[in-house]
Scaffold this motif. Structure first.
Motif: not given
Length: 187
Positions: A62-64, A137-139, A175-182
């Motif tokens: 997840a970190g990478c 999230i990589s996709r 979840m932080e990455v997903l929320n930022n993307y949204k």
């Protein structure tokens, strides 16, 4: 068979790159299919060696994928490379052949040395949930957001039932990455 691993490679200046990667197992050897462009591909082409790390600490995966690539390393034993300190086992490999492809070349790697560093004590469902969510999230640019969100909701069930601190921390990063993307795609 495809195994989810962490691949570590170095460039000729000794700078290590850490990347989660699904690799194909071919007997004692591996087939790695990095996308173009990628640091992993460039490093393999430059130095011809790398390390396949077997790791149960899902924070590394997840970190990478969320911009956290600073994980403790130690020297490989038979090649010029680095091994994740948290790797339960690792294989030091040499690039022996390339099958060219404009998008995803196949790197055929021969195992030079394998080491068991620590015992594997099993996975819990939260680790699976984090690993699958990290792959999702990589996709983000490839899959419909609705599909990603519905799969995340299903994965959350296993996470909530079995997670420890590592899994909860990793899930938070995802979840932080997903929320930022949204937020970016809705704006």
């Amino acid at each position: 068979m495809i195994q989810e691993t962490i691949v570590t490679t170095q460039n000729s200046q000794g700078i290590t790159h850490i990347a989660p990667m699904g690799i194909h197992v071919d007997g004692e050897n591996f087939i790695i299919l990095p996308f173009r462009p990628s640091t992993t591909l460039n490093n393999f082409l430059e130095t011809k060696v790398g390390v396949i790390n077997y790791c149960d600490d899902v924070r590394v995966f997840a970190g990478c994928l969320t911009g956290r690539r600073d994980w403790p390393l130690k020297p490989a034993q038979e090649i010029s490379g680095k091994v994740l300190e948290c790797a339960l086992a690792h294989a030091e490999v040499e690039l022996i052949r390339i099958e060219e492809d404009a998008t995803r070349p196949k790197l055929f790697c021969k195992t030079l040395h394998t080491v068991n560093n620590a015992p594997f004590k099993g996975f819990n469902r939260a680790q699976f949930s984090v690993l699958e969510a990290a792959i999702l999230i990589s996709r983000l640019e490839l899959l419909p957001l609705q599909k990603i969100e519905s799969e995340i909701e299903y994965l959350r069930i296993g996470l909530e039932k079995t997670a420890g601190e590592r899994e909860l921390e990793s899930w938070g990063w995802i979840m932080e990455v997903l929320n930022n993307y949204k937020r970016k795609t809705v704006a």
